[in-house]
Design a protein around this motif. Structure first.
Motif: not given
Length: 514
Positions: A362-369, A371-375, A402-406, A417-424
């Motif tokens: 969430r912090q990384v996504a907030g920083d990217l937003q 930087r580019e508030p228009g996106r 996340v920066g690559n996906a952005w 962009v989706e960040i998640g986890v799969l558990r086994d």
């Protein structure tokens, strides 16, 4: 006294035979004596009772007419019955009417007659019998006879003692005869067994003297010795082989210890060399950071000064060249920064702890937003993504993924962009998914190499260091990273932190949108 369990087999056999014969004889003699004594008792009782009845009948007339002489003559007939030692007649009033005493005897008679009955007094049997005629009591017969039960018992005991001695002698002879066929072969087996135990000589064999169960036991014992002899030989061979192997292993262990000692020396030397190289690398990194940045700043500064100070003297072509120079210096500075970051994540020590990847994402996504508030990018971050690792390095990894996906969704109208986890079970596979440009899977092996790019620099800016940095961080955590993509349909980057294969999609936690 020795316990039965400590006696030898020979003594036990003798004891069994003698005790068996003794028990059988005691039972047989006891039964015979008891039967004979019972017959004797019944016979004498019957005889005395019959004699009393006869006397009562023959003396009834004498009692009726009070003729004591006739009564005495009737009693004198008892002299032909040696067992009767005395007799008497009592009249109806209980007075002594007539008596008889065996020759050589002196007897006292009861003053009054007793009720009908029989009893044993010392070694005599005493009988009282009333004389009744037509329902009238005329008198009472008194008889006293010898009761030889005790003498007979003593005679039988003597006979039994002689019989027991003779029988025990015969039983002893039978036991000695049985020893030859039963005890002796078994004792021979026991002697051989003791010799085998004492001398470890398994070549000994017992002699077979019969074909019965004892002979079968001898065969089984000999077969057992043969099997033990064979297995002992095999065991000795195995022990010799094992001793050789142990000796070889000891030599190998000594060699391993020597090699380990040499290896430790080499490790210390290499560690010292590595520490020296790290120090030199740090010095080189500082030089790169300081010495290369200064010329770049000068080039960028003078280029900007030319554009700003002499705008009217520079043709448009020169201005374009200066802009390209400034762009290249900026890219060169960024490349230097990325290389330094790659070197730092490779050298710094891991400080493991519990990391909340959901919060970092969430912090990384907030920083990217910011930087580019228009996106307008739809970012979905799953809750509950926790891992064990270095929080600073994992933040750098998420910043790059996340920066690559952005970056690669910049040309999408509805970027996601989706960040998640799969558990086994207890294993987690984290992922970053986007619907951006994607890439051709034929070139997937080039993704995580430094300076490797699958898109033109003019389409998507970058230095090609970011995924190499992610790969270095994940590997240092003991995990692995891989990707799946399709051109024009986005990409998914997976990574684990515990060197486990990818998990299934089952059991994923809830997700939230950021």
């Amino acid at each position: 006294m020795r316990r039965p369990g400590s006696l030898s087999l020979r003594h036990k056999l003798f004891g069994v035979v003698l005790l068996t014969a003794l028990a059988a004889l005691i039972v047989a003699l006891g039964a015979l004596i008891a039967y004979d004594l019972r017959i004797y008792h019944r016979g004498i009782v019957s005889d005395v009772t019959t004699q009393a009845d006869l006397l009562g009948r023959t003396t009834a007339t004498a009692l009726t007419f009070d003729d004591a002489r006739v009564a005495t003559e009737n009693l004198s007939v008892l002299r032909f019955r040696p067992a009767v030692n005395s007799a008497a007649l009592y009249n109806a009033r209980g007075g002594l009417f007539a008596t008889y005493v065996r020759a050589g005897e002196q007897r006292a008679f009861p003053k009054l007659p007793e009720l009908d009955g029989m009893r044993i007094d010392d070694r005599d049997m005493i009988l009282f019998k009333r004389i009744v005629t037509d329902g009238e009591i005329l008198g009472t017969v008194y008889l006293r006879a010898d009761y030889e039960m005790f003498d007979r018992v003593l005679d039988y005991l003597g006979i039994a003692a002689v019989a027991l001695v003779a029988a025990m002698g015969i039983a002893l002879l039978l036991a000695l005869w049985m020893e030859r066929f039963v005890t002796r072969p078994v004792l021979a087996i026991a002697d051989i067994a003791r010799e085998v135990v004492d001398k470890r000589d398994y070549s000994r064999r017992a002699a077979k003297l019969s074909t019965d169960e004892v002979g079968t036991l001898v065969d089984a014992f000999n077969d057992m010795l043969a099997e033990i002899d064979r297995r002992t030989a095999e065991l000795e061979g195995f022990n010799a082989k094992l001793a050789t192997e142990i000796e070889e292993r000891s030599r190998a262990e000594l060699e391993i210890r020597r090699l380990n000692a040499e290896l430790e020396i080499r490790v210390r030397e290499r560690t010292a060399q590595l520490e020296t190289a790290n120090k030199e690398l740090e010095s080189f990194s500082y030089s790169v950071s300081h010495d290369l940045r200064a010329p770049l700043r000068s080039i960028d500064g003078f280029s900007q000064a030319l554009v700003e100070d002499f705008p009217e003297h520079l043709p448009e072509g020169a201005k374009g060249y200066l802009d390209r120079i400034r762009t290249s210096t900026l890219r060169m500075g960024q490349l230097i920064d990325d290389l330094l970051n790659l070197a730092r994540v490779s050298r710094r020590s891991l400080v493991r702890g519990s990391v909340d990847l959901s919060q970092i994402a969430r912090q990384v996504a907030g920083d990217l937003q910011q930087r580019e508030p228009g996106r307008q990018v739809e970012v979905s971050i799953w809750d509950g993504m926790r891992a064990e690792g270095d929080p600073q390095l994992l933040r750098i990894a998420l910043e790059n993924l996340v920066g690559n996906a952005w970056k690669f969704t910049s040309k999408r109208d509805k970027a996601r962009v989706e960040i998640g986890v799969l558990r086994d079970g207890g294993h987690a596979t984290f992922f970053v998914r986007d619907n951006g440009a994607g890439f051709d899977m034929h070139y997937a092996d080039k993704l995580f190499g430094a300076f490797q790019r699958l898109h033109a620099a003019g389409d998507y800016p970058g230095t090609g260091i970011g995924l190499a940095t992610v790969h270095r961080i994940v590997v240092r955590h003991g995990g692995r990273v891989w990707a799946e993509a399709e051109p024009g349909k986005g990409a998914i980057f997976y990574f684990t932190l515990d060197a486990k294969p990818p998990a299934g999609a089952a059991g994923a936690p809830e997700k939230t949108d950021a």
